[in-house]
Design an enzyme around this catalytic site. Sequence first.
Site, PDB file in Angstrom:
ATOM      1  N   LYS A   1       9.944   2.248   0.088  1.00 27.35           N
ATOM      2  CA  LYS A   1       8.625   2.349   1.373  1.00 27.35           C
ATOM      3  C   LYS A   1       8.554   3.577   1.468  1.00 27.35           C
ATOM      4  O   LYS A   1       9.172   4.326   2.141  1.00 27.35           O
ATOM      5  CB  LYS A   1       9.304   1.238   2.465  1.00 27.35           C
ATOM      6  CG  LYS A   1       8.012   1.076   3.455  1.00 27.35           C
ATOM      7  CD  LYS A   1       8.552   0.319   4.419  1.00 27.35           C
ATOM      8  CE  LYS A   1       7.508  -0.151   5.505  1.00 27.35           C
ATOM      9  NZ  LYS A   1       7.841  -0.861   6.695  1.00 27.35           N
TER      10      LYS A   1
ATOM     11  N   ASP B   1       0.837 -11.560   6.870  1.00 26.35           N
ATOM     12  CA  ASP B   1       1.368 -10.748   6.001  1.00 26.35           C
ATOM     13  C   ASP B   1       2.734 -10.242   6.324  1.00 26.35           C
ATOM     14  O   ASP B   1       3.370  -9.509   5.249  1.00 26.35           O
ATOM     15  CB  ASP B   1       0.368  -9.520   5.361  1.00 26.35           C
ATOM     16  CG  ASP B   1       0.059  -8.631   6.576  1.00 26.35           C
ATOM     17  OD1 ASP B   1      -0.838  -9.016   7.394  1.00 26.35           O
ATOM     18  OD2 ASP B   1       0.365  -7.480   6.545  1.00 26.35           O
ATOM     19  N   ASN B   2       3.194 -10.442   7.309  1.00 25.04           N
ATOM     20  CA  ASN B   2       4.520  -9.641   7.735  1.00 25.04           C
ATOM     21  C   ASN B   2       5.409 -10.979   8.148  1.00 25.04           C
ATOM     22  O   ASN B   2       6.464 -10.681   8.752  1.00 25.04           O
ATOM     23  CB  ASN B   2       4.392  -8.954   9.128  1.00 25.04           C
ATOM     24  CG  ASN B   2       3.553  -7.452   8.908  1.00 25.04           C
ATOM     25  OD1 ASN B   2       3.709  -7.152   7.806  1.00 25.04           O
ATOM     26  ND2 ASN B   2       2.890  -6.971   9.778  1.00 25.04           N
TER      27      ASN B   2
ATOM     28  N   GLY C   1       0.891  -1.203  -0.005  1.00 24.67           N
ATOM     29  CA  GLY C   1      -0.103   0.049   0.094  1.00 24.67           C
ATOM     30  C   GLY C   1       0.911   1.141   0.097  1.00 24.67           C
ATOM     31  O   GLY C   1       0.267   2.403  -0.232  1.00 24.67           O
ATOM     32  N   ARG C   2       2.040   1.235   0.393  1.00 24.09           N
ATOM     33  CA  ARG C   2       3.166   2.498   0.309  1.00 24.09           C
ATOM     34  C   ARG C   2       4.461   1.917  -0.196  1.00 24.09           C
ATOM     35  O   ARG C   2       5.308   2.599   0.271  1.00 24.09           O
ATOM     36  CB  ARG C   2       3.084   2.929   1.530  1.00 24.09           C
ATOM     37  CG  ARG C   2       3.615   2.179   2.809  1.00 24.09           C
ATOM     38  CD  ARG C   2       3.517   2.865   4.067  1.00 24.09           C
ATOM     39  NE  ARG C   2       3.799   1.964   5.195  1.00 24.09           N
ATOM     40  CZ  ARG C   2       4.345   2.560   6.400  1.00 24.09           C
ATOM     41  NH1 ARG C   2       4.791   3.653   6.395  1.00 24.09           N
ATOM     42  NH2 ARG C   2       4.744   1.716   7.358  1.00 24.09           N
TER      43      ARG C   2
ATOM     44  N   GLY D   1      -0.195   6.285   1.192  1.00 26.21           N
ATOM     45  CA  GLY D   1       1.058   5.579   0.752  1.00 26.21           C
ATOM     46  C   GLY D   1       2.438   6.236   1.140  1.00 26.21           C
ATOM     47  O   GLY D   1       3.350   5.920   0.531  1.00 26.21           O
TER      48      GLY D   1
ATOM     49  N   ASP E   1       9.390  -5.531   8.275  1.00 23.70           N
ATOM     50  CA  ASP E   1       8.324  -4.600   8.549  1.00 23.70           C
ATOM     51  C   ASP E   1       8.494  -4.329   9.888  1.00 23.70           C
ATOM     52  O   ASP E   1       7.892  -4.807  10.870  1.00 23.70           O
ATOM     53  CB  ASP E   1       6.906  -5.401   8.344  1.00 23.70           C
ATOM     54  CG  ASP E   1       6.645  -5.133   7.032  1.00 23.70           C
ATOM     55  OD1 ASP E   1       7.087  -4.313   6.132  1.00 23.70           O
ATOM     56  OD2 ASP E   1       5.708  -6.066   6.312  1.00 23.70           O
TER      57      ASP E   1
END
Length: 488
Positions: A111, A250-251, A90-91, A124, A260
Amino acid sequence: MPQPPVFDNSYARLPAQFFHRQHAESVPAPSLIRINTPLCTQLGIDKTWLESSAGLDMLSGRAFPDSADPIATVYAGFQFGSWNPQLGDGRALLIGEIVAPDGHRYDIQLKGSGRTPYSRGGDGKSPLGPVLREYLVSEAMHALGVPTSRALGAVTTGDTVYRDNALPGAILTRVASSHIRVGTAQFFASRDDRQALSALCDHVIARHYPHAADSANPVQAMLNAVIGAQANLIAQWQGLGFIHGVMNTDNMLLCGETIDYGPCAFMESYDPATVFSSIDHGGRYAYGNQPHIAHWNLAGLAQAVLPLLHTDEDEAVKIAQSEVNAFPERFVAAYQKVLANKLGLSDFTDSDDELLKDFLTLLKQEKADFTLALRRLAERASGRELVKTLWDFPSSFSDWLQRWDERIARDSQSSESRAAQMQRANPLYIPRNHRVEEAINAAYKGDFSPFNQLLEVIGQPFDDRGEWLDYARPAAPEEAVCQTFCGT
């Protein structure tokens, strides 16, 4: 003449549903904060080019070398136990992949580069603080020997980013062996897209676990390898008192690297219930829960790849269960190796469990600093006394220390070997929360010298440097940082 990096983009050659091609949002006035010179050398990137205007354009997303193919990747995930069917970068933008001189392939990712189709209403972008935090903590983890993503460089953007207040914007250039997550497999599994799931597993096997390709069941061999990598990784986290803060599926990377660094922190006073993340209200991702959450996440991966483990569903479930059920034992074995090094033992036996448990009980009872207590134990093995000026064992440890002396006296290795082993296993310097916040707050005022100094210190975490001793000091009550934030 300085030359740009040459990208070779294997992930961008996967089917179109894996990603979205796009460029970064324009930034008004990028300015270089820092470039990671040793990492440039490792990757075979021309540092002179990276410091040029063309390099600054790449680090800020303004323009990329011709061989780049910027994409935002898609994935799903369980976030704090709740299913989110579509997440994604997303970013962030994956600029491409570089094959280093040693033949290892690395992702290069921006990032904080702006909105993508996966931003879910966010801007973002990244404020400066989270960029500096990730730079510091990821490089500290690398210096500590933990598999991790790393920071190639960081820039300010000239943008203003709005969170609780207006903050200067920044972009981190992040490097990882890949950014493929447990949630990536879960995304395709949830859509019953077996063709994409198969393509993903083939890619992961070829890129990270090529030995699995020769197995009778390559996906099972891949699953086995991922579980082993995660067992080793979490064991290292626990040995350092590192708290990730957001262990969502997701991490968790399939390559076994830490990723992350949002609301992460290193524990000071020992307590398994320690939580720093401002969004972890129930303590799901507390320090003591991390091995259990890793196990839970890996069960999610196994469930996602079930259709590829066997054509018969019952047999697939049996295969998956056998692999996932082995995680606790594999984690304990890895953790015992970490503990043996930290406690000065040639190996960790079952009879050492009580010795360890009693040590941790005393640490919690005395609210002792986890890092300093273990480093002071290493000093007792070597005869050094640098840490003693900051912390020493109170009288409540006397009986335990006598038991430890008796245990190491029975150990097979020499005292010189033990002292060297413990020196390498027990850091003196970690990125303590108050020091990280100090560096960030100074940077917000335009002074990056505390950031650069802290980066130098934590890059040599095992060295006895008396002039740096204040960086080993735990936070005073008025300096304590009790919450950390993800920056989104």
